[in-house]
Write a protein that holds these residues in place. Structure first.
Motif, PDB file in Angstrom:
ATOM      1  N   GLY A 586       0.793  -1.214   0.000  1.00 59.88           N
ATOM      2  CA  GLY A 586       0.000   0.000   0.000  1.00 59.88           C
ATOM      3  C   GLY A 586       0.825   1.262   0.000  1.00 59.88           C
ATOM      4  O   GLY A 586       0.280   2.362   0.078  1.00 59.88           O
ATOM      5  N   GLU A 587       2.139   1.129  -0.108  1.00 61.91           N
ATOM      6  CA  GLU A 587       2.990   2.311  -0.152  1.00 61.91           C
ATOM      7  C   GLU A 587       2.715   3.121  -1.411  1.00 61.91           C
ATOM      8  O   GLU A 587       2.835   4.348  -1.404  1.00 61.91           O
ATOM      9  N   VAL A 588       2.386   2.443  -2.503  1.00 61.38           N
ATOM     10  CA  VAL A 588       1.915   3.125  -3.714  1.00 61.38           C
ATOM     11  C   VAL A 588       0.546   2.564  -4.042  1.00 61.38           C
ATOM     12  O   VAL A 588       0.213   1.418  -3.713  1.00 61.38           O
ATOM     13  N   ASN A 589      -0.265   3.374  -4.698  1.00 60.91           N
ATOM     14  CA  ASN A 589      -1.617   2.966  -5.043  1.00 60.91           C
ATOM     15  C   ASN A 589      -1.718   2.428  -6.453  1.00 60.91           C
ATOM     16  O   ASN A 589      -2.678   1.722  -6.791  1.00 60.91           O
ATOM     17  N   ALA A 590      -0.775   2.794  -7.297  1.00 63.90           N
ATOM     18  CA  ALA A 590      -0.770   2.331  -8.687  1.00 63.90           C
ATOM     19  C   ALA A 590       0.672   2.297  -9.152  1.00 63.90           C
ATOM     20  O   ALA A 590       1.536   2.987  -8.606  1.00 63.90           O
ATOM     21  N   ALA A 591       0.933   1.488 -10.173  1.00 64.63           N
ATOM     22  CA  ALA A 591       2.314   1.311 -10.614  1.00 64.63           C
ATOM     23  C   ALA A 591       2.373   1.037 -12.107  1.00 64.63           C
ATOM     24  O   ALA A 591       1.498   0.369 -12.668  1.00 64.63           O
ATOM     25  N   SER A 592       3.420   1.558 -12.716  1.00 63.13           N
ATOM     26  CA  SER A 592       3.736   1.275 -14.114  1.00 63.13           C
ATOM     27  C   SER A 592       5.126   0.669 -14.154  1.00 63.13           C
ATOM     28  O   SER A 592       6.068   1.242 -13.607  1.00 63.13           O
ATOM     29  N   GLY A 593       5.263  -0.486 -14.784  1.00 61.73           N
ATOM     30  CA  GLY A 593       6.556  -1.140 -14.865  1.00 61.73           C
ATOM     31  C   GLY A 593       6.640  -2.414 -14.064  1.00 61.73           C
ATOM     32  O   GLY A 593       7.723  -2.991 -13.926  1.00 61.73           O
ATOM     33  N   ILE A 594       5.511  -2.890 -13.524  1.00 68.02           N
ATOM     34  CA  ILE A 594       5.518  -4.173 -12.817  1.00 68.02           C
ATOM     35  C   ILE A 594       5.922  -5.270 -13.799  1.00 68.02           C
ATOM     36  O   ILE A 594       5.412  -5.339 -14.923  1.00 68.02           O
ATOM     37  N   GLN A 595       6.837  -6.114 -13.387  1.00 69.09           N
ATOM     38  CA  GLN A 595       7.282  -7.193 -14.267  1.00 69.09           C
ATOM     39  C   GLN A 595       6.133  -8.152 -14.558  1.00 69.09           C
ATOM     40  O   GLN A 595       5.289  -8.418 -13.699  1.00 69.09           O
ATOM     41  N   PHE A 596       6.150  -8.674 -15.761  1.00 69.33           N
ATOM     42  CA  PHE A 596       5.113  -9.636 -16.129  1.00 69.33           C
ATOM     43  C   PHE A 596       5.134 -10.850 -15.202  1.00 69.33           C
ATOM     44  O   PHE A 596       4.082 -11.439 -14.937  1.00 69.33           O
ATOM     45  N   ALA A 597       6.321 -11.207 -14.718  1.00 73.88           N
ATOM     46  CA  ALA A 597       6.424 -12.364 -13.830  1.00 73.88           C
ATOM     47  C   ALA A 597       5.685 -12.144 -12.513  1.00 73.88           C
ATOM     48  O   ALA A 597       5.323 -13.106 -11.831  1.00 73.88           O
ATOM     49  N   ASN A 598       5.451 -10.875 -12.149  1.00 71.15           N
ATOM     50  CA  ASN A 598       4.762 -10.569 -10.892  1.00 71.15           C
ATOM     51  C   ASN A 598       3.269 -10.339 -11.079  1.00 71.15           C
ATOM     52  O   ASN A 598       2.567 -10.097 -10.089  1.00 71.15           O
ATOM     53  N   GLY A 646      11.023 -17.603 -28.223  1.00 73.47           N
ATOM     54  CA  GLY A 646      11.244 -18.021 -26.841  1.00 73.47           C
ATOM     55  C   GLY A 646      11.259 -16.848 -25.886  1.00 73.47           C
ATOM     56  O   GLY A 646      10.779 -16.946 -24.748  1.00 73.47           O
ATOM     57  N   PHE A 647      11.806 -15.728 -26.329  1.00 72.50           N
ATOM     58  CA  PHE A 647      11.819 -14.530 -25.501  1.00 72.50           C
ATOM     59  C   PHE A 647      10.401 -14.072 -25.181  1.00 72.50           C
ATOM     60  O   PHE A 647      10.080 -13.726 -24.034  1.00 72.50           O
ATOM     61  N   VAL A 648       9.518 -14.104 -26.171  1.00 72.74           N
ATOM     62  CA  VAL A 648       8.130 -13.672 -25.955  1.00 72.74           C
ATOM     63  C   VAL A 648       7.386 -14.658 -25.067  1.00 72.74           C
ATOM     64  O   VAL A 648       6.715 -14.271 -24.100  1.00 72.74           O
ATOM     65  N   ASP A 649       7.533 -15.945 -25.347  1.00 74.23           N
ATOM     66  CA  ASP A 649       6.749 -16.957 -24.629  1.00 74.23           C
ATOM     67  C   ASP A 649       7.206 -17.105 -23.178  1.00 74.23           C
ATOM     68  O   ASP A 649       6.370 -17.153 -22.267  1.00 74.23           O
ATOM     69  N   ALA A 650       8.517 -17.171 -22.968  1.00 71.28           N
ATOM     70  CA  ALA A 650       9.014 -17.477 -21.631  1.00 71.28           C
ATOM     71  C   ALA A 650       9.323 -16.226 -20.813  1.00 71.28           C
ATOM     72  O   ALA A 650       8.945 -16.134 -19.647  1.00 71.28           O
ATOM     73  N   LEU A 651      10.004 -15.270 -21.404  1.00 69.34           N
ATOM     74  CA  LEU A 651      10.466 -14.123 -20.629  1.00 69.34           C
ATOM     75  C   LEU A 651       9.432 -13.003 -20.560  1.00 69.34           C
ATOM     76  O   LEU A 651       9.312 -12.336 -19.535  1.00 69.34           O
ATOM     77  N   LEU A 652       8.693 -12.801 -21.653  1.00 66.29           N
ATOM     78  CA  LEU A 652       7.576 -11.860 -21.586  1.00 66.29           C
ATOM     79  C   LEU A 652       6.289 -12.550 -21.156  1.00 66.29           C
ATOM     80  O   LEU A 652       5.267 -11.880 -20.956  1.00 66.29           O
ATOM     81  N   GLN A 653       6.359 -13.879 -21.013  1.00 68.58           N
ATOM     82  CA  GLN A 653       5.219 -14.691 -20.576  1.00 68.58           C
ATOM     83  C   GLN A 653       3.968 -14.411 -21.416  1.00 68.58           C
ATOM     84  O   GLN A 653       2.853 -14.323 -20.921  1.00 68.58           O
ATOM     85  N   GLY A 654       4.219 -14.289 -22.723  1.00 64.96           N
ATOM     86  CA  GLY A 654       3.115 -14.106 -23.648  1.00 64.96           C
ATOM     87  C   GLY A 654       2.572 -12.702 -23.716  1.00 64.96           C
ATOM     88  O   GLY A 654       1.624 -12.440 -24.468  1.00 64.96           O
ATOM     89  N   ASN A 655       3.143 -11.769 -22.968  1.00 60.56           N
ATOM     90  CA  ASN A 655       2.653 -10.391 -22.963  1.00 60.56           C
ATOM     91  C   ASN A 655       3.338  -9.576 -24.057  1.00 60.56           C
ATOM     92  O   ASN A 655       3.999  -8.566 -23.802  1.00 60.56           O
ATOM     93  N   GLY A 656       3.207 -10.022 -25.270  1.00 57.60           N
ATOM     94  CA  GLY A 656       3.837  -9.335 -26.389  1.00 57.60           C
ATOM     95  C   GLY A 656       3.742 -10.177 -27.640  1.00 57.60           C
ATOM     96  O   GLY A 656       3.023 -11.176 -27.697  1.00 57.60           O
ATOM     97  N   ALA A 657       4.491  -9.780 -28.654  1.00 54.48           N
ATOM     98  CA  ALA A 657       4.503 -10.495 -29.927  1.00 54.48           C
ATOM     99  C   ALA A 657       5.900 -10.413 -30.525  1.00 54.48           C
ATOM    100  O   ALA A 657       6.646  -9.460 -30.277  1.00 54.48           O
TER     101      ALA A 657
END
Length: 867
Positions: A586-598, A646-657
């Protein structure tokens, strides 16, 4: 009369008898513990020595399809985000961690002992100088000093060991000096001198053996400490470098997975715990075996005998007169109970410390969350509402610190955080639409008339008119690095709310470029403050600006009505784990840049995730001034040696193309409109062999004319995926025959300007922020491009750019943009890996925060927060 002298019968004093009875069982116990923990230590060292044949998998082999697998029959400790077997990496990591730790302890103990004995044996200037130098080193916190030294020397285990050695030797020097001073005046030393021994013989044969015990115990006990300090340096990026298997760096690589995939952190963490505990127990057992006084009371007779632990100053127990411990001699039962009490106190203190730290941590988290809730929850008056917005995209490392749009990329911050606005802005489909303007008209190829709104005021109170816009745009052209070459402004005429811009040559994308954040309109009469604050027309007014934080207040005079939130604090949090933890607490209410893994942490009713496909691309510039990259075969091999899917599927966890070129598929000149080289390691190896790059010495790295195929890969940690891309490319290119040396540093802005400092520079940007293809080429690929750090040149591209400059028809511009992108790909001038999606994560009560495809607009007057 003869007198016969007989040797009196030796009898045991009560104290000696008591001591002998008390010590006898504990000596046996100490020896047993020493043998037990010695055997465990030997087993640990043996496992480290045989780690490679014992490892069930190649510790460096990546299999992105197996990324983040939990522990199971195939992978006993699971896999990391690159699909590498963690159990194998922990085993091989034991070699790295133990070898460098033992080397460090050996060096500092030997060097420190040599200095200490020399000072004790030759007191005077040498002694005084050495002790003052040791005082200086001991005055600094050890790990902090080591961090500073390692940061200056650079990453690598050699530099980490050197940094720790510089701060660790004084302790051994002081111990050895104190012990040697005691032995220097001992009777046996005098006897050795009378027997004709030289000083060197006295030291080697008599003194060193008698002081070796305390030094050895200290060294063994220090192994655990040194191991943790080396791991700490590696954790911070100053020790082992990717892809080396080292326990500290393994924990650093996977630290953000602690909540979602804990096995990735637990495996190396448990290895450190077991190794440190084993060496600490060995040190305790060794001390008890060498020094009986640590277990029970010495007698007066024992204190009179010379020995390494007598009079050493701090290693023997505190004694009263005649060497008898305070409180008198102890019995065996009392001694055993004392040892049990001592052990209980140690474990009790440890448990208490852990509980205290945990309680403080929970209390801190609870307090922070409570405070954040109080600032936001249920306030009816907008002025009482406060939103704390965390981001990884603001700061010096991102080249956007401050709010002055005429400086580097600070215009992004000015527009993103609602301080400034541009004449035109992009719609969701990336088409320019009026913002501070109401419309425009091209009078001819070089003149454009823009009509401005009449209901706008700057936060300074000045009225917004054509003259104010003219002043701002003239200052932009005079100070910005990209704007002059993109806007081509020759003159500006201002009259009322009419602005006429004359360009030096046809500029069909002029309106698109006026959407760029560098064209944010600010009041130049109010000026730019020393902290890079400005007066804009947006819904917020900045009251405090620094390189790490911006405090915004609602602009009550905003034309579309006052914002729904009274205060917004934009906080730069460059560590991705810290950002995620701050949002959770709750230290911040919103965030930009959270890793896809989180993201899985926030897929619940308490949070909302907003995502949108963007034009942001992860790409690599190739340094054409580098002797290696000047070879077309090397560039072609690099383009075919990176596993983009592999970079898109594993490291971006599908959050991209997968990126086929610089532009994403939501643009008419992007996506499958171009053809990029596919991932093909076999073809890459064939190209290298035909060009004469072969592995001559069998070490896996190719050579040509005596030059190794070494790539210096430069990137930065500001985007979490960039170091992962570097490590993934490092592994796949290694299979082809490249030796990739990764340098992920916040100092990349300066290093990228030095052609001799890198071969590949990987970064990320929005390639079509203007909705037009010209932006990327003018900024990154043409001869006069300000960001063409690799010195790429193509006659064909320059000719196509000239045609694009004269084309006003959107369809014709799209076709030219496609041809220009294909030219880059055919030359292997750049490597485009992936287009990522944009995401914002916020508490469920936060509304009005939605990402935009161009990544320009974040905070608006619609931002609101409720309980």
């Amino acid at each position: 009369m003869s007198i016969r002298l007989e040797r009196p019968a030796r009898f045991a004093s009560p104290a000696r008898a008591t001591r002998a009875a008390a010590t006898r069982p504990h000596r046996g116990s100490a020896r047993l513990r020493l043998m037990t923990f010695g055997a465990l230590t030997a087993l640990l060292v043996l496992v480290a020595v045989l780690a490679v044949p014992l490892a069930p998998h190649d510790p460096y082999a990546q299999d992105l399809a197996q990324a983040l697998r939990p522990p199971g029959p195939d992978h006993w400790a699971g896999t990391d985000r690159l699909g590498r077997d963690l159990f194998s990496r922990v085993l091989v990591g034991a070699q790295t961690s133990l070898f460098w730790t033992l080397l460090l302890v050996t060096v500092v103990s030997c060097a420190g002992t040599a200095v200490g004995v020399a000072c004790a044996w030759r007191p005077g200037r040498l002694d005084s100088l050495a002790m003052r130098v040791s005082d200086v080193f001991l005055a600094f916190p050890g790990l902090v000093f080591a961090l500073a030294v390692a940061a200056v020397l650079g990453g690598g285990m050699h530099n980490a060991v050197l940094a720790l050695a510089l701060i660790s030797w004084p302790k051994y020097a002081r111990i050895a000096r104190g012990l040697a001073l005691t032995q220097r005046s001992a009777l046996y030393v005098r006897a050795a001198r009378m027997a004709g021994c030289t000083e060197a013989q006295v030291i080697a044969r008599h003194v060193l053996p008698n002081i070796a015990g305390p030094v050895l115990v200290t060294a063994v006990l220090d192994i655990g400490t040194m191991m943790m300090e080396l791991a700490a340096l590696s954790f911070l990026g100053l020790g082992a470098q990717p892809p080396a298997a080292e326990w500290g760096s393994m924990m650093s690589d996977n630290r953000n997975l602690m909540q979602t995939n804990p096995w990735a952190v637990v495996a190396p963490g448990m290895a450190i715990f077991v190794a440190v505990l084993t060496f600490n127990l060995l040190g305790d057992a060794l001390r008890d075996a060498i020094d009986p006084s640590q277990r029970t009371a010495p007698s007066a007779d024992d204190d009179a005998r010379p020995g390494p632990f007598r009079g050493a100053g701090g290693l023997a127990g505190e004694t009263g007169k005649a060497g008898v411990p305070m409180g008198g001699p102890t019995t065996g039962k009392e001694s055993g109970m004392a040892l049990m009490g001592k052990t209980a106190r140690r474990w009790g203190a440890l448990v208490a410390a852990v509980c205290l730290v945990g309680a403080l941590g929970l209390a801190g988290c609870g307090q922070t969350g409570s405070q954040a809730g109080q600032s936001a929850g249920g306030a009816s008056d907008p002025q009482d509402k406060k939103v704390v917005y965390g981001t990884t995209s603001y700061g010096v490392a991102m080249d956007d610190a401050g709010l002055n749009p005429h400086s580097a990329y600070s215009g992004w911050s000015c527009v993103r955080y609602g301080v400034g606005e541009t004449l035109f802005r992009f719609s969701d489909d990336m088409r320019p639409e009026p913002w501070l303007a109401t419309g425009y008209e091209f009078l001819d190829d070089t003149r454009c008339r823009i009509t401005l709104r009449t209901d706008v005021k700057f936060s300074s109170g000045r009225a917004f008119d054509a003259q104010a816009v003219k002043e701002c745009l003239e200052a932009l052209v005079a100070n910005h690095d990209r704007a002059p070459g993109e806007l081509n402004i020759q003159s500006i005429e201002a009259e009322g709310n009419q602005l006429t811009i004359t360009t030096s040559k046809p500029t069909p994308a002029l309106v698109n470029y006026l959407c760029d954040p560098y064209a944010a309109i600010i009041d130049m009469q109010a000026g730019v403050s020393a902290d890079q604050n400005v007066s804009g027309t947006g819904p917020y007014v900045a009251t405090e600006v620094s390189d790490t934080q911006i405090t915004l207040k609602a602009n009550a005079a905003y034309r579309d009505g006052a914002p729904k939130v009274g205060t917004v604090v934009v906080r730069s949090i460059t560590d991705f784990d810290t950002l995620a933890n701050a949002l959770q607490s709750g230290e911040v209410n919103a965030a930009s840049g959270i890793q896809f893994a989180n993201y899985p942490l926030f897929r619940n009713d308490g949070y909302r995730i907003e995502q949108r496909q963007s034009n942001r691309v992860f790409f690599a510039q190739l340094n054409h001034a580098s002797p290696i990259m000047a070879d077309p075969a090397v560039r072609a091999a690099v383009a075919r040696g990176i596993d983009r899917q592999g970079f898109v599927d594993a490291l971006l966890q599908g959050n991209g193309a997968v990126a086929d070129g610089p532009f994403s598929q939501n643009l008419p000149f992007g996506g499958k409109a171009v053809t990029a080289p596919a991932y093909d390691p076999d073809e890459a190896m064939r190209l290298l062999e035909e060009a004469g790059w072969v592995d001559e010495d069998g070490d896996g790295v190719r050579e040509k004319d005596g030059q190794r195929l070494t790539l210096r890969w430069l990137t930065y940690p500001g985007r979490a995926e960039l170091p992962l891309l570097a490590e993934s490319a490092q592994a796949t290119l290694r299979k082809i025959g490249f030796d990739v040396q990764v340098n992920s540093t916040a100092s990349h802005i300066e290093l990228r300007k030095k052609p001799d400092a890198w071969d590949v520079y990987a970064s990320t940007l929005v390639t079509a922020p203007t909705g037009d293809p010209a932006y990327f080429f003018r900024a990154f690929a043409l001869d006069k491009a300000s960001k063409n750090f690799g010195g790429y040149h193509s006659d064909a591209l320059e000719a196509q750019a000239a045609q694009l400059q004269a084309a006003f028809d959107p369809a014709e511009r799209a076709a030219l943009g496609t041809r220009m992108a294909q030219t880059l790909l055919d030359d292997n001038g750049y490597v485009f890996a992936a287009h990522s999606s944009l995401g914002m994560v916020c508490q469920a009560g936060v509304t009005g925060l939605v990402p935009h495809p161009c990544d320009y607009y974040e905070l608006s007057a619609d931002l609101d927060i409720s309980k």
